[in-house]
Design a protein around this motif. Sequence first.
Motif, PDB file in Angstrom:
ATOM      1  N   ILE A 107      33.264  31.941  44.865  1.00 24.04           N
ATOM      2  CA  ILE A 107      34.221  31.753  43.966  1.00 24.04           C
ATOM      3  C   ILE A 107      34.196  32.779  42.983  1.00 24.04           C
ATOM      4  O   ILE A 107      33.281  32.760  42.235  1.00 24.04           O
ATOM      5  CB  ILE A 107      34.142  30.765  43.196  1.00 24.04           C
ATOM      6  CG1 ILE A 107      34.186  29.848  44.681  1.00 24.04           C
ATOM      7  CG2 ILE A 107      35.596  30.311  42.585  1.00 24.04           C
ATOM      8  CD1 ILE A 107      35.934  29.066  45.839  1.00 24.04           C
ATOM      9  N   ALA A 146      37.371  35.177  40.323  1.00 22.76           N
ATOM     10  CA  ALA A 146      38.214  34.721  39.061  1.00 22.76           C
ATOM     11  C   ALA A 146      37.920  35.792  37.901  1.00 22.76           C
ATOM     12  O   ALA A 146      36.788  36.461  37.299  1.00 22.76           O
ATOM     13  CB  ALA A 146      38.195  33.405  38.417  1.00 22.76           C
ATOM     14  N   GLU A 169      43.726  35.641  36.078  1.00 21.60           N
ATOM     15  CA  GLU A 169      44.139  34.774  37.741  1.00 21.60           C
ATOM     16  C   GLU A 169      43.436  33.616  37.941  1.00 21.60           C
ATOM     17  O   GLU A 169      42.453  33.324  37.348  1.00 21.60           O
ATOM     18  CB  GLU A 169      43.541  36.288  38.527  1.00 21.60           C
ATOM     19  CG  GLU A 169      44.426  37.641  38.289  1.00 21.60           C
ATOM     20  CD  GLU A 169      45.753  37.626  38.034  1.00 21.60           C
ATOM     21  OE1 GLU A 169      46.346  36.891  39.590  1.00 21.60           O
ATOM     22  OE2 GLU A 169      46.959  37.900  37.192  1.00 21.60           O
ATOM     23  N   GLN A 227      41.060  31.003  40.700  1.00 18.61           N
ATOM     24  CA  GLN A 227      39.861  31.056  41.455  1.00 18.61           C
ATOM     25  C   GLN A 227      40.409  31.367  42.792  1.00 18.61           C
ATOM     26  O   GLN A 227      41.312  31.192  42.931  1.00 18.61           O
ATOM     27  CB  GLN A 227      38.947  29.852  41.018  1.00 18.61           C
ATOM     28  CG  GLN A 227      38.759  30.061  39.606  1.00 18.61           C
ATOM     29  CD  GLN A 227      37.677  28.192  39.470  1.00 18.61           C
ATOM     30  OE1 GLN A 227      37.546  28.096  40.646  1.00 18.61           O
ATOM     31  NE2 GLN A 227      36.603  28.872  38.646  1.00 18.61           N
ATOM     32  N   ARG A 228      39.458  31.922  43.480  1.00 19.99           N
ATOM     33  CA  ARG A 228      39.555  32.488  44.559  1.00 19.99           C
ATOM     34  C   ARG A 228      38.359  33.012  45.414  1.00 19.99           C
ATOM     35  O   ARG A 228      37.231  33.087  44.554  1.00 19.99           O
ATOM     36  CB  ARG A 228      40.471  33.030  45.118  1.00 19.99           C
ATOM     37  CG  ARG A 228      40.250  34.705  44.726  1.00 19.99           C
ATOM     38  CD  ARG A 228      41.387  35.515  43.856  1.00 19.99           C
ATOM     39  NE  ARG A 228      40.622  36.876  43.563  1.00 19.99           N
ATOM     40  CZ  ARG A 228      40.732  37.423  42.531  1.00 19.99           C
ATOM     41  NH1 ARG A 228      40.924  36.648  41.362  1.00 19.99           N
ATOM     42  NH2 ARG A 228      40.230  38.579  41.473  1.00 19.99           N
ATOM     43  N   GLY A 240      35.676  34.497  47.918  1.00 20.17           N
ATOM     44  CA  GLY A 240      35.343  35.908  48.512  1.00 20.17           C
ATOM     45  C   GLY A 240      34.117  36.260  48.785  1.00 20.17           C
ATOM     46  O   GLY A 240      33.229  35.261  48.556  1.00 20.17           O
TER      47      GLY A 240
END
Length: 50
Positions: A34, A36, A40, A42-43, A45
């Motif tokens: 995760i 970030a 922005e 969290q996403r 990856g």
Amino acid sequence: MSGVNATHNPALAGWVDGSQAGSDFPIQNLPLGIFATPGEPQRPGIAIGH
């Protein structure tokens, strides 16, 4: 669920250094995480390469 398919072929190789066969993380076993950046959300990856 189906059985093993072509994506499990150990001869497959990525185009990014660090994802080649014999590395700790070949294309079939990429490290998920995760990420970030400030301001922005969290996403998910994948961390590959140098």
